[in-house]
Design a protein around this motif. Sequence first.
Motif, PDB file in Angstrom:
ATOM      1  N   ARG A   1       8.760 -25.360   0.678  1.00 23.32           N
ATOM      2  CA  ARG A   1      10.040 -26.056   0.494  1.00 23.32           C
ATOM      3  C   ARG A   1      10.783 -26.177   1.814  1.00 23.32           C
ATOM      4  O   ARG A   1      11.377 -27.227   2.122  1.00 23.32           O
ATOM      5  N   ALA A   2      10.794 -25.104   2.610  1.00 19.23           N
ATOM      6  CA  ALA A   2      11.507 -25.144   3.886  1.00 19.23           C
ATOM      7  C   ALA A   2      10.910 -26.189   4.820  1.00 19.23           C
ATOM      8  O   ALA A   2      11.646 -26.967   5.451  1.00 19.23           O
TER       9      ALA A   2
ATOM     10  N   THR B   1       9.152 -28.792   3.951  1.00 13.55           N
ATOM     11  CA  THR B   1       9.392 -30.127   3.392  1.00 13.55           C
ATOM     12  C   THR B   1      10.805 -30.592   3.690  1.00 13.55           C
ATOM     13  O   THR B   1      11.038 -31.752   4.088  1.00 13.55           O
ATOM     14  N   ARG B   2      11.777 -29.688   3.494  1.00 12.68           N
ATOM     15  CA  ARG B   2      13.161 -30.065   3.781  1.00 12.68           C
ATOM     16  C   ARG B   2      13.357 -30.348   5.263  1.00 12.68           C
ATOM     17  O   ARG B   2      14.104 -31.272   5.637  1.00 12.68           O
ATOM     18  N   ALA B   3      12.715 -29.562   6.109  1.00 10.88           N
ATOM     19  CA  ALA B   3      12.849 -29.802   7.550  1.00 10.88           C
ATOM     20  C   ALA B   3      12.276 -31.158   7.943  1.00 10.88           C
ATOM     21  O   ALA B   3      12.884 -31.909   8.720  1.00 10.88           O
TER      22      ALA B   3
ATOM     23  N   VAL C   1      11.865 -33.767   5.943  1.00  7.53           N
ATOM     24  CA  VAL C   1      12.719 -34.822   5.386  1.00  7.53           C
ATOM     25  C   VAL C   1      13.997 -34.961   6.205  1.00  7.53           C
ATOM     26  O   VAL C   1      14.469 -36.083   6.475  1.00  7.53           O
ATOM     27  N   GLY C   2      14.594 -33.824   6.620  1.00  5.69           N
ATOM     28  CA  GLY C   2      15.814 -33.891   7.427  1.00  5.69           C
ATOM     29  C   GLY C   2      15.592 -34.560   8.767  1.00  5.69           C
ATOM     30  O   GLY C   2      16.386 -35.415   9.191  1.00  5.69           O
TER      31      GLY C   2
END
Length: 447
Positions: free
Chosen positions: A370-371, A373-375, A377-378
């Motif tokens: 998740r981390a 993926t969020r990084a 995407v960000g």
Amino acid sequence: MSRSTADSTPSVALPGPKERRRLREALALSEEQVAEAMGVTKATVKAWETGRSTPRGRKREAYARLLGAGGPEGSRPSPDPTARAEAASGPALTPSAPSSPVSSRPPADRAGDGVSLPAERLKPETREKPEKPEKPEAPEKAEAAEPTAPEAPAPEASAPASEASASASASGEAPAESGGLTPEEAFDALYAHAAPGLVHQTYLLTGRRALSREAVERAFQQAWQRWPEVAVDADPVGWVRAAAYEYALSPWHRLRRAHKHPDAPPAGAGRGERELLSALLELPPAYRRTVLLYDGLGLDLPDTAAETEASTPAAANRLLHARTVLGKRDPDLAEPEELHRRLNALVTEAPTATLPAARTVRTGSDHRIRAWTRAVVGVTAVLVVMTGVTAVTAPTRYIPVNAPGETVNGVPVRGGPEKLRPEDVELRDRLRSEPNPGPERLVPLAG
């Protein structure tokens, strides 16, 4: 609408990565010959044999025929299915390998469960080529022998019952017999079975306790992230072991202060164990890994070469070099039987590492995914916004820039004619009022 060739092609069952390598060597084919026959590069064939990729479509069918029915034109004819199975589980070295100094030995039992492994001295003159099996006389015999030919690689057939049951439960191939395990339960069973021993093996490989626990935990996190692939692997323990060894032997750990120097041997270790540990740590990482897999865990030479991503002759040379260095360090280790016995004793020791629970490892793996993926995407969103702002605010035509004036120093003061005297003024007035139109030159009159 017409379907593609890959979609219309029926699915062809391929053996596992290690079995592909074993069948190729049993057919006396090199990676270059297989690559030329398949129309691919040597790196692609190596990726197929290490499990990093799998052929698809027509290449999958051609690759299956190449391993199962024979090689390219001009190569040695392929034996029948029974002979292929015997060649797959037979001698470790094949006729295709160069004159390797390491002799072949049958697959031994895994050392992780405390099974005593047979020690064999590796001699250059004892290597024998496997005999070519005779073909059956009648085709009915070949058809009858084909269903009974084992397709699993030899190391898996010789594994202990506990590891085989853990691998079967992890792969989920027999849900009816085991009552149907969920992916979480299968992962927990594999973790409980293999994690303590892998931590101990990684410590013998690196000499660092904290790094060994971190490497095994990271390897199981990768296994959970790619669980559909690991669950159907013929050797899930070997998959996790390879990932843990790769992480533990990464050269980037030298930059970390906590893992810069190896830990001291345990207080209860004897003198021979201390000397063996220090001698192992003096070997290069690739040689250390090869001797641990072959003499410590009991893997045969092709499996050791496949796990270290080296050719079989290269793994044999590494093994002989490591034995020579260890024998010079400790004369008792000059004999392969003694080295095998002491390494086996080290590997089969009861692990004492404290590991997190399997659920914690799975949760940490999910959090890491998740981390990341969020990084990603960000970062992608920031790049998109910056690109949009730049496209909106950028000028549509070129605007020249006028450089502002600057003071220039060091230039001399501008000069000019001196102030005229009265006589000079009078002479100037006379010249302007009385011009001489003739060609005569103006001659000043004596005053």
